[in-house]
Design a protein around this motif. Structure first.
Motif, mmCIF file in Angstrom:
data_model
loop_
_atom_site.group_PDB
_atom_site.id
_atom_site.type_symbol
_atom_site.label_atom_id
_atom_site.label_comp_id
_atom_site.label_asym_id
_atom_site.label_seq_id
_atom_site.Cartn_x
_atom_site.Cartn_y
_atom_site.Cartn_z
ATOM 1 N N GLU A 211 2.567 -2.119 -9.847
ATOM 2 C CA GLU A 211 2.982 -0.882 -10.501
ATOM 3 C C GLU A 211 3.799 0.018 -9.585
ATOM 4 N N GLY A 212 3.839 -0.301 -8.279
ATOM 5 C CA GLY A 212 4.604 0.495 -7.334
ATOM 6 C C GLY A 212 3.821 1.588 -6.645
ATOM 7 N N GLU A 213 2.500 1.670 -6.910
ATOM 8 C CA GLU A 213 1.672 2.672 -6.238
ATOM 9 C C GLU A 213 1.606 2.385 -4.741
ATOM 10 N N PHE A 214 1.490 1.105 -4.384
ATOM 11 C CA PHE A 214 1.515 0.670 -2.994
ATOM 12 C C PHE A 214 2.763 -0.167 -2.759
ATOM 13 N N GLU A 215 3.287 -0.095 -1.539
ATOM 14 C CA GLU A 215 4.524 -0.814 -1.224
ATOM 15 C C GLU A 215 4.374 -1.581 0.083
ATOM 16 N N GLU B 253 -2.646 -5.003 -8.878
ATOM 17 C CA GLU B 253 -2.118 -4.267 -10.037
ATOM 18 C C GLU B 253 -1.429 -2.989 -9.569
ATOM 19 N N LEU B 254 -2.014 -2.333 -8.563
ATOM 20 C CA LEU B 254 -1.406 -1.113 -8.030
ATOM 21 C C LEU B 254 -0.134 -1.417 -7.248
ATOM 22 N N ASP C 235 -4.734 7.093 1.703
ATOM 23 C CA ASP C 235 -4.023 8.231 1.116
ATOM 24 C C ASP C 235 -4.240 8.277 -0.397
ATOM 25 N N TYR C 236 -4.211 7.116 -1.046
ATOM 26 C CA TYR C 236 -4.437 7.028 -2.496
ATOM 27 C C TYR C 236 -5.832 7.521 -2.863
ATOM 28 N N TRP D 98 -8.115 -3.172 1.012
ATOM 29 C CA TRP D 98 -8.829 -2.613 -0.145
ATOM 30 C C TRP D 98 -10.326 -2.845 -0.020
ATOM 31 N N GLN E 150 -1.934 3.420 3.200
ATOM 32 C CA GLN E 150 -1.576 3.733 1.813
ATOM 33 C C GLN E 150 -2.806 3.850 0.927
#
Length: 349
Positions: free
Chosen positions: A309-313, A305-306, A191-192, A158, A188
């Motif tokens: 929340e399942g945005e990143f795995e 947080e992402l 792409d986000y 990040w 990931q």
């Protein structure tokens, strides 16, 4: 307690899973009942005695491990924001808190920056004493393996892409080693953001995983020169950003893959930190080189947080008992599989 440990630097056979004194916490620390830990290539270098800038001088025996998650068992007298029973994960960066960089809000550039597991005792053990400021809350419902595997690689990727390289929607990016921890997080995140993502890996299976998590184009670097592949795919333009945590073996090709005015961002050098550099290429094409290490507390909060929340795995390539730490290190060293390797205290199995 039981802990992964070594009493001398060396190959994987120096690792043991044996008795170790239970940790005692200071006033600003928390005792964590560890439910899962995760490995990084950093653990291999630490075992070998190799730090980023010099050979490590550790108190032996040493417990490795920078990633872990678990339940708060006890808090120090000065700890207010956590209490027994809280679910937490470790964020491994340690800063002094008072140098000019810490005062300016960027402890990753701290004059005395250290990493839990590399410079001080790590968290691959049944219990771990961790500074309260190095623990982040983990919501109910998040698996322990995910909570342990996410913090180091996702905060690192990040910061590299969002803060340092300032990747923008519509730009193009090449992620090297997309099957590793930082690499698969970077794919990931890119792409986000909305970038066009190129990714390299050594097998078609790994490339399929990379495509599954957001890579638009994939390159098998065992079969192709990735700089030539990028030139062909971009009509000789190159990409705007290259993520290179490989180092010596890939550095020149990374520079050659950039468009004019492009940026390369690096957080590590698993194949060596002293590559040859074509300075003419750098100044003539006005390239920018960014170094990056882990993340600030705010960056950690934003990316985790992402994850929660399942945005990143975080992809888990294998889960092993801590008593098989030597096998876990082997998987990292031999670059087997895709994603993170998780270790669980034997008492939790």
């Amino acid at each position: 307690m039981k802990a992964v440990q070594f009493s001398e630097h060396g190959r994987r056979d120096v690792l043991e899973y044996d008795d170790f004194d239970d940790p005692e916490i200071d006033r600003d620390e928390v005792l964590v009942d560890v439910k899962a830990g995760a490995l990084n290539h950093l653990d291999v270098f630490t075992r070998m005695g190799l730090g980023a800038l010099q050979r490590l001088d550790l108190e032996m025996p040493h417990i490795p491990g920078s990633d872990a998650a678990g339940v708060v068992e006890e808090v120090g007298d000065d700890v207010e924001r956590l209490e027994p029973g809280d679910r937490v994960a470790v964020s491994a960066g340690l800063a002094c808190g008072h140098c000019e960089f810490c005062r300016d809000g960027d402890p990753t550039i701290c004059e005395d920056f250290q990493i839990i597991g590399e410079h001080v005792r790590g968290v691959h053990s049944e219990l771990a004493a961790v500074p309260a400021e190095n623990l982040v809350p983990v919501p109910e419902g998040v698996d322990w393996e995910i909570a342990a595997a996410a913090p180091l690689v996702f905060q690192t990727a990040w910061r590299m892409l969002v803060t340092r390289a300032d990747l923008q929607p519509g730009e193009s990016i090449l992620v090297l080693g997309a099957s590793g921890g930082v690499g698969h997080a970077a794919v990931q995140i890119a792409d986000y953001i909305g970038a066009e993502v190129y990714a390299t890996a050594s097998t078609d299976e790994k490339l399929e995983y990379a495509a599954d998590i957001g890579a638009d184009h994939t390159i098998n670097y065992d079969e192709n020169d990735f700089a030539e592949a990028i030139d062909e795919a971009t009509d000789d333009r190159g990409v705007d950003v290259v993520v290179d945590h490989i180092g010596k073996a890939t550095w020149q090709n990374s520079l050659d893959s950039l468009a004019k005015g492009g940026r390369v961002v690096t957080c590590g050098a698993t194949t060596g930190g002293n590559p040859e550099t074509d300075i003419n290429n750098i100044f003539w094409n006005q390239l920018e080189i960014y170094g990056s290490t882990m993340g600030t507390p705010g960056e950690v909060d934003d990316v985790l947080e992402l994850v929660w929340e399942g945005e990143f795995e975080p992809r888990i390539r294998e889960t092993l008992p801590m008593s098989e730490a030597d096998r876990a290190h082997e998987i990292i060293e031999e670059r087997e599989g895709f994603g993170k390797v998780v270790v669980i205290p034997d008492s939790e199995l």
